[in-house]
Design an enzyme around this catalytic site. Sequence first.
Site, short mmCIF file in Angstrom:
data_model
loop_
_atom_site.label_atom_id
_atom_site.label_comp_id
_atom_site.label_asym_id
_atom_site.label_seq_id
_atom_site.Cartn_x
_atom_site.Cartn_y
_atom_site.Cartn_z
N ARG A 119 0.63 -1.13 -0.09
CA ARG A 119 -0.05 0.04 0.13
C ARG A 119 0.87 1.42 -0.13
NH1 ARG A 119 -2.62 -3.54 3.64
NH2 ARG A 119 -4.68 -4.34 2.65
N LYS A 141 3.12 11.57 -11.71
CA LYS A 141 2.36 10.48 -12.22
C LYS A 141 3.17 9.04 -12.60
CE LYS A 141 -0.42 13.56 -15.11
NZ LYS A 141 -1.00 14.35 -16.17
N GLU A 183 10.09 18.13 -25.47
CA GLU A 183 9.36 18.44 -24.34
C GLU A 183 9.83 19.85 -23.49
OE1 GLU A 183 6.50 17.00 -23.29
OE2 GLU A 183 6.56 14.84 -24.33
N LYS A 225 7.69 22.92 -14.55
CA LYS A 225 6.62 21.81 -14.19
C LYS A 225 6.49 21.93 -12.64
CE LYS A 225 5.36 17.22 -14.96
NZ LYS A 225 5.25 15.95 -15.64
N GLU A 235 -4.13 17.25 -11.36
CA GLU A 235 -4.63 17.84 -12.87
C GLU A 235 -6.34 18.20 -12.94
OE1 GLU A 235 -2.66 16.24 -16.38
OE2 GLU A 235 -4.43 16.41 -17.64
N ARG A 239 -2.54 21.87 -14.76
CA ARG A 239 -1.66 21.02 -15.33
C ARG A 239 -1.85 20.48 -16.70
NH1 ARG A 239 0.97 16.11 -11.54
NH2 ARG A 239 2.20 15.22 -13.32
N ASN A 243 0.19 19.64 -21.62
CA ASN A 243 -0.33 18.67 -22.74
C ASN A 243 -0.24 19.39 -24.14
OD1 ASN A 243 -0.58 16.11 -21.26
ND2 ASN A 243 -2.65 16.88 -20.43
N HIS A 246 0.04 17.39 -27.22
CA HIS A 246 -0.13 16.13 -27.00
C HIS A 246 -1.47 15.53 -27.56
CE1 HIS A 246 3.16 16.75 -24.52
NE2 HIS A 246 3.19 15.70 -24.09
N HIS A 250 -1.08 12.36 -29.85
CA HIS A 250 -1.57 11.21 -29.31
C HIS A 250 -2.00 10.56 -30.56
CE1 HIS A 250 -3.97 8.34 -27.12
NE2 HIS A 250 -5.04 8.94 -27.77
N HIS A 263 7.48 9.26 -28.54
CA HIS A 263 6.53 10.37 -28.12
C HIS A 263 6.88 11.88 -28.50
CE1 HIS A 263 3.39 12.05 -25.26
NE2 HIS A 263 4.63 12.72 -24.80
P1 NAD Z 1 12.24 4.96 -22.32
O1 NAD Z 1 12.12 4.99 -20.98
O2 NAD Z 1 11.73 4.03 -23.22
O3 NAD Z 1 13.82 5.52 -22.84
C1 NAD Z 1 13.98 5.66 -24.00
C2 NAD Z 1 15.08 4.72 -24.56
O4 NAD Z 1 16.46 5.20 -23.91
C3 NAD Z 1 15.12 3.24 -23.93
O5 NAD Z 1 15.41 2.38 -24.86
C4 NAD Z 1 16.26 3.23 -22.73
O6 NAD Z 1 16.42 1.95 -22.50
C5 NAD Z 1 17.01 4.10 -23.41
N1 NAD Z 1 17.89 4.80 -22.40
C6 NAD Z 1 17.49 5.38 -21.10
N2 NAD Z 1 18.50 6.29 -20.59
C7 NAD Z 1 19.82 5.95 -21.26
C8 NAD Z 1 20.83 6.43 -21.40
N3 NAD Z 1 21.35 7.18 -20.27
N4 NAD Z 1 21.74 5.96 -22.22
C9 NAD Z 1 21.42 5.13 -23.30
N5 NAD Z 1 20.34 4.71 -23.43
C10 NAD Z 1 19.35 5.34 -22.48
O7 NAD Z 1 11.67 6.54 -23.03
P2 NAD Z 1 11.32 7.93 -22.29
O8 NAD Z 1 11.19 8.87 -23.35
O9 NAD Z 1 12.56 8.35 -21.35
O10 NAD Z 1 10.01 7.96 -21.48
C11 NAD Z 1 8.56 7.55 -22.23
C12 NAD Z 1 7.77 6.92 -21.16
O11 NAD Z 1 7.64 8.07 -20.25
C13 NAD Z 1 6.33 6.76 -21.87
O12 NAD Z 1 5.94 5.42 -21.37
C14 NAD Z 1 5.48 8.03 -21.26
O13 NAD Z 1 4.14 7.51 -21.18
C15 NAD Z 1 6.08 7.94 -20.08
N6 NAD Z 1 6.01 9.62 -19.59
C16 NAD Z 1 5.47 9.80 -18.47
C17 NAD Z 1 5.17 11.01 -17.84
C18 NAD Z 1 4.79 11.31 -16.51
O14 NAD Z 1 4.43 12.18 -16.13
N7 NAD Z 1 4.74 10.07 -15.83
C19 NAD Z 1 5.39 11.96 -18.77
C20 NAD Z 1 5.94 11.64 -20.15
C21 NAD Z 1 6.11 10.56 -20.41
N1 GLY Z 2 3.50 14.97 -18.86
C1 GLY Z 2 2.13 15.66 -18.09
C2 GLY Z 2 2.26 15.71 -16.63
O1 GLY Z 2 2.90 15.30 -15.78
O2 GLY Z 2 1.23 16.26 -16.20
#
Ligand code: NAD
Ligand code: GLY
Length: 359
Positions: A119, A141, A183, A225, A235, A239, A243, A246, A250, A263
Site C-alpha cells: 500500500r 504521475k 518536451e 513543471k 490535474e 496541469r 499537454n 499532446h 496522441h 512520443h
Molecule cells: P524510455 O524510458 O523508453 O527510454 C528511451 C530509450 O532510451 C530506452 O531504450 C532506454 O532503455 C534508453 N535509455 C534510457 N536512458 C539511457 C541512457 N542514459 N543511455 C542510453 N540509453 C538510455 O523512454 P522515455 O522517453 O524516457 O519515456 C517515455 C515514457 O515516459 C512513456 O512510457 C511515457 O508514457 C512516459 N511519460 C510519463 C510522464 C509522466 O508524467 N509520468 C510524462 C511523459 C512521459
Molecule cells: N506529462 C504531463 C504531466 O505530468 O502532467
Amino acid sequence: MQTLYVELGERRYPIFIGSDLNPQSLLAPYIHGQQVMIVSNETVAPLYLEHYQQSIQALGKTVATCILPDGEKYKNSEHLNLIFDALLQAGFNRDCTVLALGGGVIGDMAGFASACFQRGVYFIQVPTTLLSQVDSSVGGKTGINHPLGKNMIGAFQQPQVVLADMSQLDTLPDRELSAGLSEVIKYALLGDSGFLVWLEQNMDGLVQRDAHLLAEAVYRSCAHKARIVANDEKEQGERALLNLGHTFGHAIESYLGYGEWLHGEAVAVGMIMAADLSHRMGWLSADDVQRTKNIILRANLPVVCPKIPLDQFLSYMSHDKKVLNGQLRLVLMKQLGKAVITKEFDVELMKQAILANQR
Ligand code: NAD
Ligand code: GLY
C-alpha cells in the site's frame, strides 16, 4: 549543481540537476529504511547500475535489483508483477525504498510499483533520458499501459527526490535526445517566451550535448513543471497545459502504432498543429508559427507527419484524456509563451491545421 523544489507541503521534494553527481551523499537523506530495490532495464543497467548499487551499499543499505526488458511494450501488468516478485523474493518490508534508474518507462513502472507494494513505500527517481529528466520524473504521475489504452492504470506517487545527472545523457541515442528536446520546447511555448529566445540562441549547443546548456534547459523546464504541479497536483486545471501538442500527437502515435514514432516526435508535430490552429484562430502570427517550426526543426525533430485519413485522426483525438463531458479541449497558444486550455475552437479550422501539417 542546481537544486529546485517541488513545493507540495510535507511532501516537498528536491530535484538535483548537474553533472557527475554523487548519489551516495545526495540520496542518503532520502533513502528510507534499510532496503533499496533498484529497478532498471537491460539497456541502462549495464551502463549505470553498478555505480548506484555501490554508492547505496556504501551507506550500509541492502540493495536488490530488478532488471526489466527495454521498451514501452513491456510497460504492462505482467512486467509490473516482476517488480513485486523481486520485492517479495528479497523479503522487503513496508519500510523500503524503490529507486527507478532509467527513462520514463522505468520511472512510471517503478513508481507505480512503489505506490502499490504494501500500500505504498518510498520512491526515488533517477531519470536517465532527457525526456524523463524534464517531464516524467517530476510530478508523481506513475502507471502502466493497458491493451485498451496507454497509461490507463496508475497512481499519483511523488518521489522523495529526483536526481538528474547530465553525464548520463552522453550515452543516449540522438533520436531520444531530440525527443526530450521536444518536451523542453513545450515548456517555452506554453509558458515562457524568454526561454524560447534562450532556446533559439542555444539549440545548436543542446543538440551537441553541451552539459552546461543541458543542465540549464533541464533546470528551466523542471522549474515550470514544479510550479504547475505545486498549483495543481491532480490535474484539475492548469496541469493540463503540460499537454500542449499532446492531443494531436496522441492521434499520430496511435495511428502509426506506438513505437514507430517516439512520443516527443509526435508531440513536436502536435505543437506545430496547435500553433497553426492558434494562427487560424487569429491568436498567433504566421511568423510565430514559423518560429515554432524553426526551433523544432533545429532540434532535429519532424515538422510534418505522414498522411493520416482525417476521420481516423479525429477519432483518435476524441479518445484523448482531455475529453471532458464528451467535449474535446485543446491546449492552444494565445501568444508564443502563453498557452490556454480551451474548448472554444473552430472545428473546421482544426481540420485545416491537421491537414496542412501532413506530408
Ligand atoms: P524510455 O524510458 O523508453 O527510454 C528511451 C530509450 O532510451 C530506452 O531504450 C532506454 O532503455 C534508453 N535509455 C534510457 N536512458 C539511457 C541512457 N542514459 N543511455 C542510453 N540509453 C538510455 O523512454 P522515455 O522517453 O524516457 O519515456 C517515455 C515514457 O515516459 C512513456 O512510457 C511515457 O508514457 C512516459 N511519460 C510519463 C510522464 C509522466 O508524467 N509520468 C510524462 C511523459 C512521459
Ligand atoms: N506529462 C504531463 C504531466 O505530468 O502532467
